[in-house]
Design a protein around this motif. Structure first.
Motif, PDB file in Angstrom:
ATOM      1  N   SER A 158      -1.429 -45.601  -1.758  1.00 31.41           N
ATOM      2  CA  SER A 158      -0.403 -45.124  -0.832  1.00 31.41           C
ATOM      3  C   SER A 158      -1.077 -44.445   0.356  1.00 31.41           C
ATOM      4  O   SER A 158      -2.217 -43.993   0.274  1.00 31.41           O
ATOM      5  N   GLY A 159      -0.346 -44.377   1.477  1.00 35.21           N
ATOM      6  CA  GLY A 159      -0.864 -43.723   2.660  1.00 35.21           C
ATOM      7  C   GLY A 159      -1.593 -44.668   3.592  1.00 35.21           C
ATOM      8  O   GLY A 159      -1.811 -45.841   3.279  1.00 35.21           O
ATOM      9  N   GLY A 160      -1.974 -44.129   4.749  1.00 35.01           N
ATOM     10  CA  GLY A 160      -2.600 -44.939   5.778  1.00 35.01           C
ATOM     11  C   GLY A 160      -4.107 -44.983   5.685  1.00 35.01           C
ATOM     12  O   GLY A 160      -4.749 -44.055   5.183  1.00 35.01           O
ATOM     13  N   SER A 203      -5.644 -45.210  11.424  1.00 37.83           N
ATOM     14  CA  SER A 203      -4.412 -45.985  11.541  1.00 37.83           C
ATOM     15  C   SER A 203      -3.311 -45.226  12.267  1.00 37.83           C
ATOM     16  O   SER A 203      -2.205 -45.747  12.425  1.00 37.83           O
ATOM     17  N   GLN A 204      -3.607 -43.978  12.694  1.00 38.76           N
ATOM     18  CA  GLN A 204      -2.636 -43.115  13.364  1.00 38.76           C
ATOM     19  C   GLN A 204      -1.366 -42.943  12.522  1.00 38.76           C
ATOM     20  O   GLN A 204      -0.255 -42.972  13.026  1.00 38.76           O
ATOM     21  N   SER A 205      -1.565 -42.741  11.235  1.00 40.50           N
ATOM     22  CA  SER A 205      -0.470 -42.524  10.307  1.00 40.50           C
ATOM     23  C   SER A 205       0.240 -41.210  10.616  1.00 40.50           C
ATOM     24  O   SER A 205      -0.356 -40.269  11.148  1.00 40.50           O
ATOM     25  N   GLU A 206       1.516 -41.135  10.275  1.00 39.42           N
ATOM     26  CA  GLU A 206       2.268 -39.903  10.497  1.00 39.42           C
ATOM     27  C   GLU A 206       1.915 -38.837   9.466  1.00 39.42           C
ATOM     28  O   GLU A 206       2.172 -37.657   9.673  1.00 39.42           O
ATOM     29  N   PHE A 226      -2.683 -39.472   1.078  1.00 41.10           N
ATOM     30  CA  PHE A 226      -2.861 -40.816   0.549  1.00 41.10           C
ATOM     31  C   PHE A 226      -3.340 -40.723  -0.901  1.00 41.10           C
ATOM     32  O   PHE A 226      -3.687 -39.645  -1.393  1.00 41.10           O
ATOM     33  N   ASN A 235      -6.965 -40.565   8.863  1.00 38.33           N
ATOM     34  CA  ASN A 235      -5.928 -41.593   8.965  1.00 38.33           C
ATOM     35  C   ASN A 235      -4.854 -41.256  10.009  1.00 38.33           C
ATOM     36  O   ASN A 235      -3.977 -42.072  10.286  1.00 38.33           O
ATOM     37  N   LYS A 250      -6.943 -42.034  16.047  1.00 34.77           N
ATOM     38  CA  LYS A 250      -7.371 -43.382  16.401  1.00 34.77           C
ATOM     39  C   LYS A 250      -8.889 -43.416  16.526  1.00 34.77           C
ATOM     40  O   LYS A 250      -9.537 -42.396  16.775  1.00 34.77           O
TER      41      LYS A 250
END
Length: 267
Positions: A154-156, A160-163, A167, A197, A200
């Protein structure tokens, strides 16, 4: 290329009191330094050579002071106090005479107690065999990751510029043999830190300090066994992330709690 067990076997006493030799192979670097899990494991390995077997590792506090390059280094140990139940010990990894990492550890005997609390229950997650392994790409992913198998649940992914910084993943070594405490410590530092994560590329993450707790004795395990890590960020700002993690063994037993202060450099 030396595997993890070969590097740990290379921790040997020198002719100086309370001093050990250690070697870092180029394939275990993260940028210009050995990844923190290896540096910590080398110091703890030296400690385990002198600690009585009935005193289990209870906690480890690590400060990453400077780079640990490829080559031969020294580990210096100091016994801070030996009590009736607990031994406190300090270790330093020295590179060219300079302190590169410090470990303060507590080893304690089991005590009789009527109090007992079960550890956190492992989440119900997808089996690792059904998840695609993260690839090792020379020149792009950290060099040391070629020794491990990682599978994101789970998670970015990093950059990945995840919110969310949170993870989880399965991970294991790519070598056979018995997994001991030093191996568990190394495993705990393999995942990319929360925060990478959210940004960028390009960017760099680095541990500033690391604290580990071991709630129970490690059961017999193999280097090829899977470990599940749930990694989260409690707070972040001004380039610093305050992260915590729980690691479960293949039987779903919580074997390690981790806290980390990490820095993120965005370019």
């Amino acid at each position: 290329m030396k595997n993890f067990q070969a590097l740990l076997a290379g921790v040997k006493e020198t002719d100086q009191a309370n001093e050990y030799s250690a070697h870092v192979d180029a394939t275990w670097l993260q940028g210009r330094t050995a990844f923190g899990g290896l540096s910590t494991a080398l110091i703890v390995k030296a400690m385990l050579e002198v600690i009585p077997a009935d005193r289990q590792l209870r906690s480890v506090a690590v400060m990453f002071v400077g780079p640990v390059p490829e080559g031969d280094h020294r580990i210096k140990l100091r016994e801070l106090r030996v009590g009736g139940s607990v031994t406190h010990m300090q270790g330093e990894l020295l590179c060219d005479g300079e302190v590169a990492a410090t470990v303060s550890a507590a080893f304690g005997k089991n005590r009789q107690s009527a109090a007992s609390l079960a550890g956190p229950v492992m989440p119900d997650v997808v089996a690792p065999d059904s998840i695609q392994a993260l690839p090792y790409i020379e020149g792009l992913t950290p060099t040391f990751t070629q020794h491990f198998d990682m599978r994101i649940c789970s998670g970015g992914l990093p950059f990945s510029q995840s919110e969310s910084a949170d993870f989880s993943l399965w991970l294991r070594f790519k070598e056979t043999g018995t997994a001991d405490l030093a191996a568990l410590i190394a495993i705990a530092d393999v995942p990319p830190m929360p925060g990478l994560n959210m940004i960028k590329a390009p960017g760099i993450g680095s541990s500033l300090s690391w604290y580990l707790e071991f709630p129970q004795a490690l059961s017999k395990a193999d280097m090829l066994d899977w470990w599940f890590c749930d990694y989260r960020s409690q707070a972040a700002g001004n380039g610093y992330f305050h992260n915590y993690a729980t690691i479960w063994d293949a039987d779903g037993k919580a074997v390690m709690f981790s806290r980390q202060v990490a820095t993120v450099f965005e370019k």
